[in-house]
Design an enzyme around this catalytic site. Structure first.
Site, PDB file in Angstrom:
ATOM      1  N   TYR A   1       0.625  -1.127  -0.067  1.00 57.46           N
ATOM      2  CA  TYR A   1       0.049   0.059   0.030  1.00 57.46           C
ATOM      3  C   TYR A   1       0.929   1.206   0.170  1.00 57.46           C
ATOM      4  O   TYR A   1       0.383   2.296  -0.609  1.00 57.46           O
ATOM      5  CB  TYR A   1      -0.905  -0.081   1.220  1.00 57.46           C
ATOM      6  CG  TYR A   1      -2.117   0.994   0.944  1.00 57.46           C
ATOM      7  CD1 TYR A   1      -2.801   0.732  -0.137  1.00 57.46           C
ATOM      8  CD2 TYR A   1      -2.332   1.834   2.261  1.00 57.46           C
ATOM      9  CE1 TYR A   1      -4.319   1.364  -0.335  1.00 57.46           C
ATOM     10  CE2 TYR A   1      -3.687   2.687   1.750  1.00 57.46           C
ATOM     11  CZ  TYR A   1      -4.320   2.414   0.843  1.00 57.46           C
ATOM     12  OH  TYR A   1      -5.673   3.255   0.583  1.00 57.46           O
TER      13      TYR A   1
ATOM     14  N   LYS B   1      -3.097   7.843   3.844  1.00 53.14           N
ATOM     15  CA  LYS B   1      -4.225   7.648   4.712  1.00 53.14           C
ATOM     16  C   LYS B   1      -4.099   8.067   6.064  1.00 53.14           C
ATOM     17  O   LYS B   1      -4.891   8.397   6.788  1.00 53.14           O
ATOM     18  CB  LYS B   1      -4.778   6.178   4.649  1.00 53.14           C
ATOM     19  CG  LYS B   1      -5.055   5.843   3.184  1.00 53.14           C
ATOM     20  CD  LYS B   1      -6.294   6.667   2.639  1.00 53.14           C
ATOM     21  CE  LYS B   1      -6.927   6.037   1.466  1.00 53.14           C
ATOM     22  NZ  LYS B   1      -8.007   7.223   0.751  1.00 53.14           N
TER      23      LYS B   1
END
Ligand SMILES: NC(=O)c1ccc[n+]([C@@H]2O[C@H](COP(=O)([O-])OP(=O)(O)OC[C@H]3O[C@@H](n4cnc5c(N)ncnc54)[C@H](O)[C@@H]3O)[C@@H](O)[C@H]2O)c1
Length: 275
Positions: free
Chosen positions: A163, A170
């Protein structure tokens, strides 16, 4: 009587009918809400206006879809124009969905330690700062009982290999949710994030959901992945009066994956494979 009867709002981040923003918007409109939509601006050399067309194919089915205008969140004049359109159409609004993220594919593929300076700045600007920019621009037209929601992922809380830079974005987005909840609380504006398990979408594929779908199916307490419909109704919940009293929250809709402290039933597979 629908949950969103008489409610109006802005949906940012529909790219096509697989977008999470579309799942949330469809639920809201089926419950009587009215929505304004945006699309990524088309390149001047694209006479077919593919970005606009893909979103229009969704919105044209609904009378409650009141407008569709271009938005690149890197451009403050774009943001101002969207808010002007929103004020002209609705006066004030009751909800705002921010469902936007982007990182250069090369940077997404790289180990985080090798993220480029430009790639970091771009990903952060679009995926995290934009929530501040649109919330600030919308705060005067958000009603005193309204809600902002954004889409996040567990990779901002824990390291999820693959990710990469998006996990860093995030983490920033999650923190922004808490600070905006504080700033906007006195105006009666709630700010929350929905942390979804992997779903097949354009952004999801770029961030490697393919591998994650199998992992979640084996590890999550529910033993399966979540659906677009489930994420749609939970997103709508955060944008509705049903969640009055909830703000600054990261709500997980991931079949319980985030609650696990070990690979759970995945261990059974490993045991069988190594027996
Ligand atoms: N798909 C998943 O598995 C998953 C899981 C958790 C969270 N999310 C998050 O959900 C959100 C929506 O993603 P999605 O999966 O629906 O994919 P998507 O590709 O359908 O949506 C991403 C949206 O971001 C928009 N966008 C990108 N750059 C922009 C810019 N400069 N200005 C304006 N808009 C821009 C795109 O046009 C698109 O509409 C993202 O924040 C994503 O990180 C996705």
């Amino acid at each position: 009587m629908g949950l969103f009867d008489g409610k109006k709002g802005l949906i940012l981040g529909v790219a096509n009918d697989r977008s999470i923003a579309w799942a949330i918007a469809e639920f809201i409109m089926k419950e009587g809400g009215e929505c304004g939509f945006t699309h990524l601006p088309d390149r001047p050399d694209d006479p077919k206006r593919k970005n606009r067309r893909r979103v229009a194919q969704c919105t044209e089915q609904y009378q409650q879809a009141r407008f569709l205008v271009p938005l690149d969140v890197r451009d403050d004049s774009n943001i101002a124009a969207v808010m002007e359109q929103t004020a002209d159409t609705f006066g004030t609004i009751d909800f705002l969905l921010h469902s936007i993220a982007y990182a250069d594919r090369e940077d997404l593929k790289r180990d985080t330690v090798e993220t480029s300076r430009d790639g970091f700045t771009l990903a952060m600007e679009i995926s995290a700062y934009s929530l501040i920019a649109v919330s600030n621009a919308a705060k005067e037209i958000l009603s005193p009982r309204s809600a902002i929601a954004t889409m996040t992922y567990f990779g901002g809380e824990k390291c999820v290999p693959g990710y990469n830079i998006m996990g860093v974005c995030k983490a920033a987005l999650d923190a922004i949710v808490r600070y905006l909840a504080f700033d906007l609380g006195p105006r009666g504006i709630r700010v929350n994030a929905l942390s979804a398990g992997p779903l097949k979408t354009l952004a999801g594929s770029a961030a490697g959901v393919g591998d994650m779908l199998g992992l979640y199916a084996h590890m999550a307490p529910l033993g399966r992945n979540v659906t677009h419909e489930e994420v749609g109704k939970t997103g709508a919940f955060l944008l509705s009066d049903l969640s009055d009293g909830i703000t600054g929250e990261i709500l997980h809709i991931d079949g319980g994956y985030n609650a696990m402290g070990s690979p759970g039933r995945l261990l059974d597979l490993i045991r069988t494979a190594t027996a």
